[in-house]
Design an enzyme around this catalytic site. Structure first.
Site, PDB file in Angstrom:
ATOM      1  N   GLU A 141      22.135  56.763  90.358  1.00  0.00           N
ATOM      2  CA  GLU A 141      22.781  57.766  91.211  1.00  0.00           C
ATOM      3  C   GLU A 141      23.825  57.117  92.119  1.00  0.00           C
ATOM      4  O   GLU A 141      23.886  57.385  93.322  1.00  0.00           O
ATOM      5  CB  GLU A 141      21.732  58.521  92.032  1.00  0.00           C
ATOM      6  CG  GLU A 141      20.758  59.312  91.180  1.00  0.00           C
ATOM      7  CD  GLU A 141      19.727  60.089  91.983  1.00  0.00           C
ATOM      8  OE1 GLU A 141      19.380  61.205  91.579  1.00  0.00           O
ATOM      9  OE2 GLU A 141      19.271  59.571  93.027  1.00  0.00           O
ATOM     10  N   GLU A 182      16.701  63.765  85.559  1.00  0.00           N
ATOM     11  CA  GLU A 182      15.687  64.012  86.596  1.00  0.00           C
ATOM     12  C   GLU A 182      15.578  65.518  86.804  1.00  0.00           C
ATOM     13  O   GLU A 182      16.311  66.104  87.606  1.00  0.00           O
ATOM     14  CB  GLU A 182      16.033  63.325  87.925  1.00  0.00           C
ATOM     15  CG  GLU A 182      15.911  61.824  87.924  1.00  0.00           C
ATOM     16  CD  GLU A 182      16.061  61.217  89.321  1.00  0.00           C
ATOM     17  OE1 GLU A 182      16.162  61.991  90.302  1.00  0.00           O
ATOM     18  OE2 GLU A 182      16.096  59.983  89.438  1.00  0.00           O
TER      19      GLU A 182
END
Length: 629
Positions: free
Chosen positions: A183, A263
């Site tokens: 991320e 995710e």
């Protein structure tokens, strides 16, 4: 005859070639047909996140089997750098840190692996998996092409990735893809040179065939800064997101190839002081089905969360510092203790529509036992136990030193000085620059005065006489794991001022409470007669008698305030029932003895209840409403 021999020889050659081709293992991206291919055939993974660092080794196989029997064909795994290189240059892959043993168990179970080696992982884990010793370089820019950071990260990845190469799918293992960084688009640096360096490094150690990918949040900014040519761009989002909108965003950055939600949030984390988080089962199962029907590969984060044992919890810092609780239950399909939930059964019912799942029941919950009450005895306050807790003695300094400067990265430091003058009236003790990281417990001549807290409690009143001993026990509550504040030094980060006087001439004691507990020094230190409670940082101990069973249990500290618990030398983590939501700590059965007395040690930081009892229950309580979850 000659032609017959030739025919036989050709046939044998063709059979050999066919056998070799059959043995070829490949996992790749088909950009033409927008899918993964496993051994040449279209493949859709249905995966769940599991963190080996949050689950006792003895339970790894149980959890993996439950995931497999739910219908998953893959698991997603973070590798926390600081879990394996807590001290610079010293690598630990033994016991609960044996990553290759975990990979082998997954392989034997029939699960592929999506590996996320960082070097940064977030994960609500201490400093996002980055080792705190990096902060010894005060100006280091983490997660960037900063020379000192890049060297340390490269040294670590050279060790880790070399271990991982044999486990790649094409090399006979079960790792089908590897994430680069994590991320990265949510971090301020947006340093493409850093990402290019990692890309080169991963290719050097893992070869050209393995799929390398990135994962980023569902915004243009995050996808822009987190993606890089040569790394397959995936996205993450939860049940509050429009699926079509999110995958359109992925398509803008990755026009061809499989749709991937790396995710998909089945639940959420808790901070101390939050309400216990939950995500609706129907929303999770409905949205999972919709994504799978689109052909997307999905990883559910988390499938089992586990526990932030010891000091491994992370923290967030948006408007203020917020520490993550000990339980990482996450309202996931498997509970913190690995028990199947209705959410798991609903997910299994969805998966049945998209792939054949193993025949047979999901393994049951591990047995739980309510062992009952244990009465603890006072060992002594921290100040009186320094010879045991800090055998090497203090580091002396005119002004306060941080955890990182002392090279004690987790737990507690005790700062000691004397009052510079008489203060008969309540006089403010101040941290003018918000330098309490994270909580400070203040005593004068061994008498507890109160506490100071990062962001919220930077002033308290003190009285005493000139020369009185001032002790400040500082607790590291876990370093920030996300965002721009991950350079999160701990301890007293600046001067303290008493009235108009800057306090100086400090003795700073590194406290190795964990070793003292593990070696039994604190158990043997008490007579067993003192049961009275006290105020301030005090250690208590007691014994849970053997029952012939070593089953999972949950310890509740009703009436206690805040502190840390050890069972047989193992650090269960932090308790803080007054702030909540978590009310119990998980005690895995393998930590207990069925035949020998079990040593219990508690460090209470503020105030213990008069009864000095703790309760071992057969179920958790993860919120402070009285509801058992």
């Amino acid at each position: 005859m000659k032609s017959l021999n030739t025919f036989v020889l050709i046939s044998l050659c063709l059979l050999t070639i066919s056998s070799v081709l059959a043995d070829l293992r490949t996992f790749s991206i088909d950009y033409k047909n927008n899918c993964f291919r496993k051994n040449g055939k279209p493949f859709q993974y249905i995966s769940g996140s599991i963190h080996y660092s949050r689950i006792p080794r003895d339970y790894w196989q149980d959890r993996l089997l439950k995931m497999y029997m739910t219908g998953l064909n893959a698991v997603q795994v973070y590798v926390p750098w600081n879990f394996h290189e807590t001290v610079q240059g010293v690598y630990n892959f033994a016991g609960d840190r044996d990553l290759e043993y975990f990979l082998n168990l997954a392989n034997q179970t029939g699960l592929l692996v999506i590996l996320r080696p960082g070097p940064y992982i977030c994960a609500e884990w201490e400093m996002g998996g980055l080792p705190a010793w990096l902060l010894q370089k005060p100006n280091i820019i983490l997660r960037s092409a900063d020379t000192e950071y890049l060297q340390a990260a490269s040294d670590w990845l050279a060790v880790l990735l070399a271990k991982m190469r044999p486990w790649l799918y094409q090399n006979g293992g079960n790792i089908i893809s590897v994430q680069v960084e994590n991320e990265y688009g949510s971090y301020f640096a947006c340093d493409y040179n850093y990402m290019r360096h990692l890309h080169t490094l991963f290719r050097l150690f893992l070869g050209e065939d393995v799929i390398l990918f990135t994962t980023d949040g569902n915004t243009d900014k995050e996808m822009s800064c987190g993606t890089l040519e040569g790394l397959y761009a995936t996205i993450d989002f939860g049940t509050d997101t429009n699926i079509t909108t999110a995958f359109i965003r992925q398509r803008r950055f990755e026009p061809k190839g499989p749709l991937v939600n790396s995710e998909f949030y089945t639940g959420w984390l808790d901070h101390w002081g939050d309400k216990h988080a939950s995500v609706d089962t129907n929303k999770v199962s409905k949205m999972l089905g919709e994504m799978l029907s689109m052909g997307a590969s999905v990883n559910m984060y988390m499938f089992e969360g586990g526990t932030n044992f010891g000091y491994w919890n992370g923290a967030d810092h948006d408007t203020r510092f917020r520490s993550v609780v000990t339980s990482y239950d996450y309202n996931a399909p498997l509970t913190e203790a690995g028990d199947p939930t209705d959410k798991l059964l609903a997910i299994r019912d969805v998966i049945k529509n998209f792939r054949d799942i193993p025949v047979g029941p999901i393994p049951p919950a591990t047995p739980k036992l309510a062992y009952g009450f244990v009465t603890l005895h006072k060992v002594g306050n921290i100040s009186s136990l320094l010879d045991t807790l800090s055998p090497q003695g203090p580091v002396r300094s005119q002004y306060p030193l941080t955890f990182e400067e002392i090279k004690q990265y987790y737990g507690f430091l005790l700062y000691r000085t004397t009052l510079p003058r008489n203060v008969p009236e309540p006089t403010p003790l101040i941290s003018p620059l918000n330098g309490i990281h994270d909580r400070a417990y203040v005593s004068v001549n061994g008498v507890y005065q109160g506490l100071m807290e990062r962001d919220t409690g930077l002033v308290m009143n003190v009285t005493g006489r000139q020369g009185d001993q001032l002790d400040i026990l500082v607790e590291n509550m876990g370093r920030v794991n996300f965002g721009s504040y991950i350079n999160d030094n701990k301890g007293l980060l600046g001067n303290l001022i008493l009235g108009n006087d800057v306090l100086a001439d400090w003795s700073v004691y590194p406290l190795d409470i964990d070793s003292a507990v593990a070696n039994g020094w604190l158990q043997s230190a008490h007579s067993g007669l003192l049961t009275e409670a006290g105020d301030g940082p005090i250690i208590y101990s007691g014994t849970l008698k053997p029952t012939g069973l070593a089953w999972d249990t949950f310890v509740k500290l009703n009436g206690w305030t805040k502190g840390q618990v050890w069972v047989n030398g193992f650090n269960l983590g932090r308790y803080w029932p007054q702030r909540g939501p978590q009310q119990t700590l998980y005690v895995p059965g393998p930590f207990l003895s069925a035949t020998q007395p079990n040593n219990i040690t508690v460090l209470e930081l503020e105030r213990a209840p008069p009864h000095c009892r703790i309760l071992f229950m057969d179920r958790p309580q993860l919120d402070n409403t009285g509801h058992k979850t």
